[in-house]
Scaffold this active site. Structure first.
Site, PDB file in Angstrom:
ATOM      1  N   HIS A 160      16.910  82.453  31.620  1.00  0.00           N
ATOM      2  CA  HIS A 160      17.145  83.891  31.507  1.00  0.00           C
ATOM      3  C   HIS A 160      18.315  84.354  32.380  1.00  0.00           C
ATOM      4  CE1 HIS A 160      12.507  84.024  30.885  1.00  0.00           C
ATOM      5  NE2 HIS A 160      13.125  83.684  29.776  1.00  0.00           N
ATOM      6  N   LYS A 180      19.865  86.427  42.120  1.00  0.00           N
ATOM      7  CA  LYS A 180      18.428  86.279  42.353  1.00  0.00           C
ATOM      8  C   LYS A 180      18.202  85.359  43.543  1.00  0.00           C
ATOM      9  CE  LYS A 180      17.152  86.608  37.468  1.00  0.00           C
ATOM     10  NZ  LYS A 180      16.563  85.870  36.327  1.00  0.00           N
ATOM     11  N   TYR A 237      10.799  86.646  43.404  1.00  0.00           N
ATOM     12  CA  TYR A 237      12.255  86.676  43.486  1.00  0.00           C
ATOM     13  C   TYR A 237      12.779  88.093  43.599  1.00  0.00           C
ATOM     14  CZ  TYR A 237      12.001  87.259  38.349  1.00  0.00           C
ATOM     15  OH  TYR A 237      11.705  87.686  37.076  1.00  0.00           O
ATOM     16  N   ASP A 293      11.191  82.542  24.608  1.00  0.00           N
ATOM     17  CA  ASP A 293      11.825  81.324  25.102  1.00  0.00           C
ATOM     18  C   ASP A 293      11.851  80.229  24.039  1.00  0.00           C
ATOM     19  OD1 ASP A 293      12.323  82.553  27.506  1.00  0.00           O
ATOM     20  OD2 ASP A 293      10.612  81.657  28.527  1.00  0.00           O
TER      21      ASP A 293
END
Length: 185
Positions: free
Chosen positions: A66, A76, A136, A172
């Site tokens: 992603h 991130k 995250y 996904d």
């Protein structure tokens, strides 16, 4: 490098492994998973605006690859709060010397390592244990119009996830390859 934070460079420019110091005794440990001053001292001046936390109930759950497109691209800082995962960054920056290359590292609650994934990289992970939690921080908020992904099994990238039949979301499972999508970076 400082006594508060170890910084390891990876083969992908900008992707770093950060390991905060842990201070332990018979009760367990204490660690600063993020500290603005410590990060600035390490040359990382990032302003995080969102903190995410997800649980994957089953070992072999794969989430990714992603990323968010500009203008909402995100850096991130990824860590594992419980369990263990194999974390992957893929360089999708057009013109980069490492375009289409990937790097992976095991993050676990035990090892305390974190992966810094800059904007311009796709990110994904596969869980190595049941009930694995990933935490995250992001430098831009989630923006559905900028949400994108590429196939976890893109043959041109060739990530070795260590698994052939992961647990996947529909999103996904049907993501395009990088070649089909093209890079917005």
């Amino acid at each position: 490098m400082s006594e508060k934070l170890t910084v390891e460079h990876t083969p992908l420019d900008g992707v770093l492994i950060l390991t905060p110091a842990r201070f332990g005794d018979v009760r367990g440990f204490f660690s600063e998973s993020w500290n603005r001053a410590t990060m600035r001292d390490a040359g990382l001046d990032l302003e995080f605006v969102q903190d995410n936390h997800s649980l994957s109930a089953r070992k072999g759950t794969l989430r990714g690859l992603h990323f968010q497109t500009p203008p909402m691209a995100q850096d991130k800082l990824v860590r594992c709060g419980r369990g263990a995962l194999y974390d992957v960054a893929v360089d999708i920056r057009s013109g980069s010397a490492t375009f289409g290359q990937w790097f992976g590292v095991e993050l676990s609650a035990e090892n305390g390592r974190q992966l810094l994934v800059p904007a311009g990289f796709a990110h994904g992970f596969v869980t190595l244990q049941d009930d694995t939690e990933i935490c995250y921080k992001c430098t831009a908020p989630y923006a559905p119009d900028c949400d994108a992904g590429i196939a976890w099994d893109d043959p041109d990238i060739g990530v070795d996830w260590g698994i052939s039949e992961p647990v996947l979301s529909e999103k996904d499972a049907t993501a395009p390859t990088l070649k089909e999508l093209g890079s917005p970076f």
